[in-house]
Design a protein around this motif. Structure first.
Motif, mmCIF file in Angstrom:
data_model
loop_
_atom_site.group_PDB
_atom_site.id
_atom_site.type_symbol
_atom_site.label_atom_id
_atom_site.label_comp_id
_atom_site.label_asym_id
_atom_site.label_seq_id
_atom_site.Cartn_x
_atom_site.Cartn_y
_atom_site.Cartn_z
ATOM 1 N N ILE A 121 -14.916 40.888 23.573
ATOM 2 C CA ILE A 121 -14.220 40.580 22.103
ATOM 3 C C ILE A 121 -13.270 41.585 21.606
ATOM 4 O O ILE A 121 -13.678 42.792 21.751
ATOM 5 C CB ILE A 121 -15.448 40.410 21.102
ATOM 6 C CG1 ILE A 121 -16.429 39.321 21.373
ATOM 7 C CG2 ILE A 121 -14.804 40.212 19.664
ATOM 8 C CD1 ILE A 121 -15.721 37.952 21.637
ATOM 9 N N THR A 122 -12.069 41.265 21.487
ATOM 10 C CA THR A 122 -11.123 42.167 20.963
ATOM 11 C C THR A 122 -10.889 42.157 19.509
ATOM 12 O O THR A 122 -10.475 41.329 19.145
ATOM 13 C CB THR A 122 -9.774 42.168 21.997
ATOM 14 O OG1 THR A 122 -10.199 42.303 23.230
ATOM 15 C CG2 THR A 122 -8.861 43.007 21.690
ATOM 16 N N GLY A 123 -10.710 43.104 18.860
ATOM 17 C CA GLY A 123 -10.378 43.306 17.216
ATOM 18 C C GLY A 123 -10.132 44.740 16.909
ATOM 19 O O GLY A 123 -10.568 45.718 17.747
ATOM 20 N N ALA A 124 -10.021 44.754 15.375
ATOM 21 C CA ALA A 124 -9.962 46.173 14.915
ATOM 22 C C ALA A 124 -11.248 46.227 14.376
ATOM 23 O O ALA A 124 -12.065 45.449 13.821
ATOM 24 C CB ALA A 124 -8.893 45.748 13.595
ATOM 25 N N VAL A 125 -11.578 47.467 14.514
ATOM 26 C CA VAL A 125 -12.911 47.988 14.383
ATOM 27 C C VAL A 125 -12.839 49.158 13.142
ATOM 28 O O VAL A 125 -12.207 50.159 13.377
ATOM 29 C CB VAL A 125 -13.765 48.378 15.385
ATOM 30 C CG1 VAL A 125 -15.189 48.812 14.993
ATOM 31 C CG2 VAL A 125 -14.001 47.257 16.431
ATOM 32 N N ASP A 126 -14.023 49.076 12.063
ATOM 33 C CA ASP A 126 -14.072 49.931 11.280
ATOM 34 C C ASP A 126 -15.468 50.132 11.253
ATOM 35 O O ASP A 126 -16.191 49.360 10.416
ATOM 36 C CB ASP A 126 -13.312 49.791 9.870
ATOM 37 C CG ASP A 126 -13.200 51.016 9.077
ATOM 38 O OD1 ASP A 126 -13.885 51.680 9.085
ATOM 39 O OD2 ASP A 126 -12.337 51.000 8.064
ATOM 40 N N VAL A 127 -16.057 51.455 11.154
ATOM 41 C CA VAL A 127 -17.504 51.687 11.310
ATOM 42 C C VAL A 127 -17.623 52.868 10.661
ATOM 43 O O VAL A 127 -16.918 53.906 10.759
ATOM 44 C CB VAL A 127 -18.109 51.868 12.786
ATOM 45 C CG1 VAL A 127 -19.662 52.123 12.802
ATOM 46 C CG2 VAL A 127 -17.899 50.514 13.534
ATOM 47 N N THR A 128 -18.750 53.212 9.932
ATOM 48 C CA THR A 128 -19.306 53.967 8.930
ATOM 49 C C THR A 128 -20.735 54.621 9.494
ATOM 50 O O THR A 128 -21.471 53.721 9.448
ATOM 51 C CB THR A 128 -19.141 54.014 7.595
ATOM 52 O OG1 THR A 128 -17.777 53.715 7.124
ATOM 53 C CG2 THR A 128 -19.866 55.179 6.806
ATOM 54 N N ALA A 129 -20.869 55.679 10.066
ATOM 55 C CA ALA A 129 -22.286 56.023 10.558
ATOM 56 C C ALA A 129 -22.549 57.264 9.522
ATOM 57 O O ALA A 129 -21.904 58.341 9.077
ATOM 58 C CB ALA A 129 -21.966 56.609 11.890
ATOM 59 N N THR A 130 -23.902 57.413 9.363
ATOM 60 C CA THR A 130 -24.285 58.531 8.452
ATOM 61 C C THR A 130 -25.554 59.183 9.368
ATOM 62 O O THR A 130 -26.170 58.645 10.281
ATOM 63 C CB THR A 130 -25.115 57.929 7.307
ATOM 64 O OG1 THR A 130 -26.134 57.184 7.633
ATOM 65 C CG2 THR A 130 -24.053 57.324 6.342
ATOM 66 N N GLY A 131 -25.665 60.487 9.082
ATOM 67 C CA GLY A 131 -26.808 61.410 9.839
ATOM 68 C C GLY A 131 -26.383 61.384 11.272
ATOM 69 O O GLY A 131 -27.230 61.114 11.936
ATOM 70 N N ALA A 140 -28.703 57.740 11.626
ATOM 71 C CA ALA A 140 -29.361 57.519 10.863
ATOM 72 C C ALA A 140 -29.129 56.019 10.188
ATOM 73 O O ALA A 140 -30.095 55.358 10.064
ATOM 74 C CB ALA A 140 -29.229 58.503 9.614
ATOM 75 N N SER A 141 -27.933 55.532 10.392
ATOM 76 C CA SER A 141 -27.500 54.359 10.067
ATOM 77 C C SER A 141 -26.149 54.326 10.347
ATOM 78 O O SER A 141 -25.328 55.174 10.514
ATOM 79 C CB SER A 141 -27.780 54.043 8.357
ATOM 80 O OG SER A 141 -26.853 54.712 7.784
#
Length: 283
Positions: A121-131, A140-141
């Protein structure tokens, strides 16, 4: 003795003959002298200079950390996900980095790219990770969004029995078009649905239907096309877990103009468990 050589008396002390005071004498002292100046204390200025130098060094260290960290994180992500070496990936960390680096954990880390391919699957990705542990360990999440175009959204619908040849996205709906066979004849069908997510599955709720170019209601379709007609007019639930990494779970989906925006939740163990990067399974 005669009166010609008499002794003269001492002159009386009066205003015309004042008594002179000898400077430095025991009685007069040094009353008019200026006292010596005290040496100024220089330690406050030295302390101020030290504080300024430390502040400059701290700022320099922070700038260096912000310049170096993105490259390090990018390299780790590319290696972990087996992405191309030239994969574009923006990395940004929140807060002051130096204390976080000393502690070994980043508070919040943002990762984004305009195009990446994960399990087909190809697409634009925006991820936020904590800890985010810098010395290895689970997150952490983590959560984020995946934006895909019409062709990629069509691929997600491969597990459905709906007659789909093409998909057109126009917020807030998606229109799937194909054909059904009736008495040996291919009848064009167009179904407009509102996409969503239910318990991790893709959900399609019908809001409009045309058969042979004519708009029809649900009762007409059900009576004329039988079981197929009922399928076209009922809400469809489609499992797409087998098309995404096992550590990613769908939490929402909406159509934004001509793109599908998928909201996902990421298992924090995906950083350490390789199986969570492999495709999931559908029941």
């Amino acid at each position: 003795m005669s009166d010609e050589n008499h002794t003269l008396p001492y002159p009386s002390a009066d205003s015309e003959h004042p008594t002179l005071v000898i400077p430095g004498g025991k009685d007069g002292g040094d009353a008019g002298a200026t006292p010596p100046k005290r040496a100024r204390k220089r330690w406050p200025w030295v302390l101020l200079i030290v504080v300024v130098v430390l502040a400059v060094l701290a700022v320099a260290a922070e700038l260096i950390a912000r310049a170096v960290l993105p490259g390090i994180v990018r390299g780790m992500v590319i290696e972990q996900l087996d992405l191309p070496a030239d994969q574009k990936l923006a990395v940004e960390a929140d807060g002051i980095l130096i204390p976080q680096l000393i502690g070994g954990t980043l508070d919040t880390l943002h990762l984004s790219t305009d195009s990446v391919t994960l399990e087909g699957i190809t697409g634009a990705v925006d991820v936020t990770a904590t800890g985010v542990p810098l010395r290895g360990g689970d997150l952490a999440s983590a959560s984020g969004t995946i934006r895909i175009d019409e062709s990629q959204f069509t691929s997600l619908l491969s597990n459905t029995e709906l007659p789909i040849d093409t998909v057109t996205l126009e917020s807030p709906n998606a229109t799937v078009a194909g054909s059904v066979s009736v008495l040996g004849l291919a009848i064009p069908v167009s179904l407009t649905v509102t996409p969503g997510v239910a318990e991790g599955d893709l959900e399609l709720t019908p809001v409009g239907l045309t058969v042979g170019g004519l708009e029809v209601d649900a009762d007409q379709v059900g009576s004329s096309l039988g079981a197929l007609g009922e399928q076209l007019t009922q809400t469809q639930r489609i499992c797409i877990a087998d098309q995404l990494p096992a550590g990613i779970t769908l939490t929402g989906l909406q159509i934004d103009e001509s793109e599908a925006v998928i909201t996902v939740d990421v298992d924090g163990a995906i950083a350490t468990d390789q199986t969570l990067l492999e495709k999931g399974t559908c029941p």
